[in-house]
Enzyme design. Structure first.
Site, mmCIF file in Angstrom:
data_model
loop_
_atom_site.group_PDB
_atom_site.id
_atom_site.type_symbol
_atom_site.label_atom_id
_atom_site.label_comp_id
_atom_site.label_asym_id
_atom_site.label_seq_id
_atom_site.Cartn_x
_atom_site.Cartn_y
_atom_site.Cartn_z
ATOM 1 N N ARG A 61 8.723 1.383 0.675
ATOM 2 C CA ARG A 61 7.468 1.264 -0.080
ATOM 3 C C ARG A 61 7.735 1.292 -1.587
ATOM 4 N NH1 ARG A 61 2.995 5.471 -0.156
ATOM 5 N NH2 ARG A 61 1.368 4.418 -1.333
ATOM 6 N N HIS A 65 6.685 -1.527 -4.254
ATOM 7 C CA HIS A 65 5.840 -1.219 -5.425
ATOM 8 C C HIS A 65 6.574 -1.489 -6.743
ATOM 9 C CE1 HIS A 65 2.192 1.067 -3.766
ATOM 10 N NE2 HIS A 65 2.789 0.514 -2.748
ATOM 11 N N ASN A 93 0.075 4.253 -7.327
ATOM 12 C CA ASN A 93 1.417 4.784 -7.085
ATOM 13 C C ASN A 93 1.468 6.298 -6.937
ATOM 14 O OD1 ASN A 93 2.714 2.312 -7.012
ATOM 15 N ND2 ASN A 93 3.032 2.250 -9.223
ATOM 16 N N HIS A 193 5.107 -1.723 8.098
ATOM 17 C CA HIS A 193 4.267 -0.640 8.635
ATOM 18 C C HIS A 193 4.707 -0.192 10.023
ATOM 19 C CE1 HIS A 193 0.558 -1.268 5.787
ATOM 20 N NE2 HIS A 193 1.606 -0.729 5.196
#
Length: 319
Positions: A61, A65, A93, A193
């Site tokens: 992740r 990001h 974030n 996911h």
């Protein structure tokens, strides 16, 4: 003496080849300057993941990001100062977990002892992500090295550039398209996911009135999240069937109403994305191939090379 125009051409050729050699990534970028790079990375990653099993999903992740808004340049790792609110303190974030940041710091510290001022933080993040995905049973893909770290990080610069669970499928498709990723690549990347968890606040408001959830699953989620207003850290696994294994069960869950986020349900209920969900649900090898290819593309997205970036001494601060 040669005419000035010829000199200019020679100078131009020299400077452009210089740029090329500076900006060229390679798989063995550190083989001479930091031969122990891979070994140090492996040790740091294995140690961290064994002691903190959620590190893998958090690191995946974190890379996402870092890369999707402004390119893979380690700007997400920079801490805010009294004069600058950095990316990692942008609202979207704030839920990034601490373990991946800690892993990058540990790896960087160990590498600096062996090869000071040589390896970029953005390269460390790219390799850590790939190795952790592989460690959980996911596909191996090649990571090209030679990225430089950005010299700035502003929270305001990532506004609207990362998907939110509340966005419509059209908004999410357009957001990826703006960064050069098509619908199939977006659906493949969503397969991240298959590991990790989401905080109750990301989905609990949908549980009462949303017909996409399997009713028993919705009931179980309500119970799991009942205390979340008092305890905002409450969370649920994204893939309830095999939360610590990188596989294609995430896609198999969606038709059964076992997706966690509104955007997960959206993938199955939108005619543009549904065919890819069905494809990956029945063919894990195809998912692995497409995920690996999309990750390889993401990990070199808008990278900085040569003089456009630096090798940070510490990953949380510019030099």
């Amino acid at each position: 003496p040669p005419p000035p125009s010829l000199l200019l051409v020679v100078l131009f050729l020299l400077s452009s080849t210089g740029l090329l050699s500076e900006s060229r990534l390679s798989l063995d970028y550190y083989s001479k300057t930091c031969p122990s790079f891979n070994k140090i990375m492996q040790e740091a990653i294995t140690d961290k993941q064994i002691n903190n099993p959620t590190t893998a999903a958090g690191t995946l992740r974190l890379l996402f990001h870092d890369c999707l808004p402004n390119g893979c340049d380690g700007s997400i790792l920079i801490s805010s100062t009294p004069f600058n609110k950095a990316e990692r303190d942008a609202d979207i974030n704030l839920s990034l977990p601490g373990d991946p940041f800690d892993l990058i710091v540990r790896a960087k510290t160990a590498i600096e002892l062996s090869c000071p001022n040589t390896v970029s933080c953005s390269d460390i993040l790219a390799v850590a992500t790939r190795d952790l995905v592989t460690m959980l049973g996911g596909p191996y893909y090649k990571v090209f090295l030679g990225r430089k770290d950005s010299r700035s990080s502003q929270a305001s610069s990532i506004e609207g550039k990362l998907p939110k669970p509340t966005m419509s499928m059209s908004q999410i498709i357009n957001l990826f398209a703006a960064s050069g990723f098509n619908v199939q690549e977006m659906v493949a990347l969503s397969g991240a996911h298959t590991i990790g968890f989401s905080h109750c606040k990301e989905f609990s408001s949908n549980l009462g009135n949303n017909t996409h959830y399997n009713p028993r699953f919705a009931q179980a989620l309500k119970q799991a999240c009942s205390g979340y207003p008092k305890n905002p850290t409450l969370s649920v696994f994204n893939d309830i069937m095999s939360p610590n294994k990188f596989d294609n069960l995430y896609y198999q869950n969606l038709p059964k109403g076992l997706g966690l986020l509104e955007s997960d349900h959206g993938l199955y209920n939108d005619p543009r994305t549904k065919p890819f969900v069905e494809l990956y649900a029945k063919d894990q090898n195809k998912f692995f191939r497409d995920f690996a290819r999309a990750m390889q593309k993401l990990s070199v997205y808008r990278i900085k090379t040569g003089r456009r970036g630096e090798i940070r001494r510490r990953c949380d601060a510019v030099n």
